[in-house]
Design a protein around this motif. Sequence first.
Motif, PDB file in Angstrom:
ATOM      1  N   VAL A   1      17.822 -96.797  16.255  1.00  0.00           N
ATOM      2  CA  VAL A   1      17.954 -97.952  17.142  1.00  0.00           C
ATOM      3  C   VAL A   1      17.004 -97.857  18.319  1.00  0.00           C
ATOM      4  O   VAL A   1      16.608 -98.858  18.898  1.00  0.00           O
ATOM      5  CB  VAL A   1      19.417 -98.101  17.619  1.00  0.00           C
ATOM      6  N   GLY A   2      16.623 -96.671  18.711  1.00  0.00           N
ATOM      7  CA  GLY A   2      15.690 -96.504  19.808  1.00  0.00           C
ATOM      8  C   GLY A   2      16.394 -96.284  21.122  1.00  0.00           C
ATOM      9  O   GLY A   2      17.349 -95.529  21.217  1.00  0.00           O
ATOM     10  N   TYR A   3      15.936 -96.980  22.156  1.00  0.00           N
ATOM     11  CA  TYR A   3      16.393 -96.709  23.511  1.00  0.00           C
ATOM     12  C   TYR A   3      17.618 -97.495  23.938  1.00  0.00           C
ATOM     13  O   TYR A   3      18.123 -97.302  25.026  1.00  0.00           O
ATOM     14  CB  TYR A   3      15.239 -96.927  24.490  1.00  0.00           C
ATOM     15  N   ASN A   4      18.123 -98.384  23.093  1.00  0.00           N
ATOM     16  CA  ASN A   4      19.410 -99.055  23.312  1.00  0.00           C
ATOM     17  C   ASN A   4      19.449 -99.859  24.607  1.00  0.00           C
ATOM     18  O   ASN A   4      20.454 -99.879  25.313  1.00  0.00           O
ATOM     19  CB  ASN A   4      20.541 -98.015  23.288  1.00  0.00           C
TER      20      ASN A   4
ATOM     21  N   GLN B   1      22.337-102.400  21.683  1.00  0.00           N
ATOM     22  CA  GLN B   1      22.234-102.754  20.270  1.00  0.00           C
ATOM     23  C   GLN B   1      22.981-101.743  19.404  1.00  0.00           C
ATOM     24  O   GLN B   1      23.627-102.120  18.424  1.00  0.00           O
ATOM     25  CB  GLN B   1      20.768-102.818  19.856  1.00  0.00           C
ATOM     26  N   ALA B   2      22.917-100.456  19.741  1.00  0.00           N
ATOM     27  CA  ALA B   2      23.592 -99.435  18.934  1.00  0.00           C
ATOM     28  C   ALA B   2      25.099 -99.674  18.907  1.00  0.00           C
ATOM     29  O   ALA B   2      25.738 -99.533  17.865  1.00  0.00           O
ATOM     30  CB  ALA B   2      23.289 -98.034  19.469  1.00  0.00           C
ATOM     31  N   ASP B   3      25.663-100.060  20.046  1.00  0.00           N
ATOM     32  CA  ASP B   3      27.103-100.315  20.106  1.00  0.00           C
ATOM     33  C   ASP B   3      27.488-101.525  19.263  1.00  0.00           C
ATOM     34  O   ASP B   3      28.502-101.506  18.557  1.00  0.00           O
ATOM     35  CB  ASP B   3      27.546-100.535  21.553  1.00  0.00           C
TER      36      ASP B   3
ATOM     37  N   LYS C   1      27.525 -92.197  15.628  1.00  0.00           N
ATOM     38  CA  LYS C   1      26.450 -92.341  16.607  1.00  0.00           C
ATOM     39  C   LYS C   1      25.862 -90.967  16.908  1.00  0.00           C
ATOM     40  O   LYS C   1      26.590 -89.997  17.077  1.00  0.00           O
ATOM     41  CB  LYS C   1      26.983 -92.915  17.913  1.00  0.00           C
ATOM     42  N   THR C   2      24.536 -90.913  16.986  1.00  0.00           N
ATOM     43  CA  THR C   2      23.855 -89.687  17.381  1.00  0.00           C
ATOM     44  C   THR C   2      22.755 -90.030  18.375  1.00  0.00           C
ATOM     45  O   THR C   2      22.343 -91.191  18.493  1.00  0.00           O
ATOM     46  CB  THR C   2      23.234 -88.948  16.177  1.00  0.00           C
ATOM     47  N   PHE C   3      22.299 -89.021  19.078  1.00  0.00           N
ATOM     48  CA  PHE C   3      21.232 -89.182  20.059  1.00  0.00           C
ATOM     49  C   PHE C   3      20.236 -88.056  19.800  1.00  0.00           C
ATOM     50  O   PHE C   3      20.532 -86.878  20.045  1.00  0.00           O
ATOM     51  CB  PHE C   3      21.821 -89.099  21.471  1.00  0.00           C
TER      52      PHE C   3
ATOM     53  N   LEU D   1      22.165 -94.271  14.313  1.00  0.00           N
ATOM     54  CA  LEU D   1      23.444 -94.444  13.639  1.00  0.00           C
ATOM     55  C   LEU D   1      23.312 -93.886  12.234  1.00  0.00           C
ATOM     56  O   LEU D   1      22.396 -94.255  11.498  1.00  0.00           O
ATOM     57  CB  LEU D   1      23.831 -95.924  13.566  1.00  0.00           C
ATOM     58  N   LEU D   2      24.208 -92.991  11.859  1.00  0.00           N
ATOM     59  CA  LEU D   2      24.273 -92.478  10.497  1.00  0.00           C
ATOM     60  C   LEU D   2      25.298 -93.330   9.762  1.00  0.00           C
ATOM     61  O   LEU D   2      26.432 -93.456  10.216  1.00  0.00           O
ATOM     62  CB  LEU D   2      24.694 -91.019  10.477  1.00  0.00           C
ATOM     63  N   VAL D   3      24.904 -93.920   8.656  1.00  0.00           N
ATOM     64  CA  VAL D   3      25.753 -94.873   7.941  1.00  0.00           C
ATOM     65  C   VAL D   3      25.915 -94.414   6.492  1.00  0.00           C
ATOM     66  O   VAL D   3      24.942 -94.073   5.824  1.00  0.00           O
ATOM     67  CB  VAL D   3      25.131 -96.290   7.954  1.00  0.00           C
TER      68      VAL D   3
END
Length: 81
Positions: free
Chosen positions: A36-39, A43-45, A60-62, A69-71
């Motif tokens: 997702v990048g820098y959010n 957007q990640a949420d 969610k990971t950083f 996001l691992l899906v």
Amino acid sequence: MKLQNNVINAENLNENNTLSVVQDKLKPGETIILDVGYNYFHQADKLYEMLINEGYYVRKTFVNGRNQLLVAQKDEKHHMY
């Protein structure tokens, strides 16, 4: 079980596009990484909530200053830990 990791740049995707990409690319037993990048716009949420509501395992990971996001698909045989 060996998981194949696919990284998809989700920085420029909206919610509908992301859902169609996940549905097209994700196979049982695989994990997709949505970068997702820098959010800036949370957007990640938004993607996290949407994918959870669609029945996917999402974590969610950083990594290296970028949100990811691992899906994976929920089913009886495959689980994400």
